[in-house]
Scaffold this motif. Structure first.
Motif, mmCIF file in Angstrom:
data_model
loop_
_atom_site.group_PDB
_atom_site.id
_atom_site.type_symbol
_atom_site.label_atom_id
_atom_site.label_comp_id
_atom_site.label_asym_id
_atom_site.label_seq_id
_atom_site.Cartn_x
_atom_site.Cartn_y
_atom_site.Cartn_z
ATOM 1 N N GLU A 6 0.794 -1.216 -0.033
ATOM 2 C CA GLU A 6 -0.025 -0.074 0.018
ATOM 3 C C GLU A 6 1.005 1.171 -0.080
ATOM 4 O O GLU A 6 1.964 1.347 0.438
ATOM 5 N N SER A 7 0.250 2.430 -0.425
ATOM 6 C CA SER A 7 0.871 3.736 -0.430
ATOM 7 C C SER A 7 -0.079 4.786 -0.437
ATOM 8 O O SER A 7 -1.245 4.416 -0.690
ATOM 9 N N GLY A 9 -0.760 6.711 2.085
ATOM 10 C CA GLY A 9 -1.161 7.509 3.237
ATOM 11 C C GLY A 9 -0.501 8.548 3.693
ATOM 12 O O GLY A 9 0.513 9.060 3.214
ATOM 13 N N LEU A 20 -5.080 6.401 -1.630
ATOM 14 C CA LEU A 20 -4.507 5.014 -1.527
ATOM 15 C C LEU A 20 -4.254 4.205 -2.612
ATOM 16 O O LEU A 20 -5.424 4.102 -3.514
ATOM 17 N N CYS A 22 -2.777 0.348 -3.973
ATOM 18 C CA CYS A 22 -2.339 -0.965 -3.607
ATOM 19 C C CYS A 22 -1.777 -1.726 -4.776
ATOM 20 O O CYS A 22 -2.610 -1.735 -5.837
ATOM 21 N N THR A 121 -1.122 1.065 5.431
ATOM 22 C CA THR A 121 -0.582 2.546 5.506
ATOM 23 C C THR A 121 -1.348 3.490 6.095
ATOM 24 O O THR A 121 -2.607 3.370 6.237
#
Length: 127
Positions: A6-7, A9, A20, A22, A121
């Motif tokens: 995940e990224s 956040g 967000l 994934c 995240t």
């Protein structure tokens, strides 16, 4: 080995937006469903939104009208656009992926339906 990363956040003020993302990788024969869950402080992990391969979606009541889930199962990606964020959205957000569903009924999916989970995240919404 399947991995979910995940990224997106971060820290945002109330009323703001975050997106967000994934990315899944590894040997995945078929994705049946993907979802976003969150774990807010002092609560159990809960569904935010889910999507199955035919595009059907399911949203938690708290997410309806503010969050939008989108996916590209061929690319093994999942996104969550979060608008009008409030402090109560503060949580660690997790991506989940299901590959062994007998029936893809998005409203019936529960946490145990998912085979793989990301590390999460963190999203912090300040007032």
């Amino acid at each position: 080995q399947v991995q979910l990363v995940e990224s997106g956040g971060g820290l945002v003020q109330a009323g703001g937006s975050l997106r967000l993302s994934c990315q899944a990788s590894g040997n995945i024969f078929k994705i049946n469903a993907m979802a976003w869950y969150r774990h807010r402080p002092g609560t159990q992990r809960e569904l935010v939104a889910a999507v199955v391969s035919n595009g059907d979606t399911n949203y938690a009541h708290s997410a309806k009208g503010r969050f939008t889930i989108s996916s590209d199962f061929a690319k093994k990606t999942l996104d969550l656009q979060m608008n009008s964020l409030i402090p109560d959205d503060t949580a660690v957000y997790y991506c989940a992926l299901a590959t062994n569903l007998v029936r893809e009924v998005v409203a019936d999916l529960v946490q145990s339906s998912y085979d793989y989970w990301g590390q999460g995240t963190r999203v912090t919404v300040s007032s």
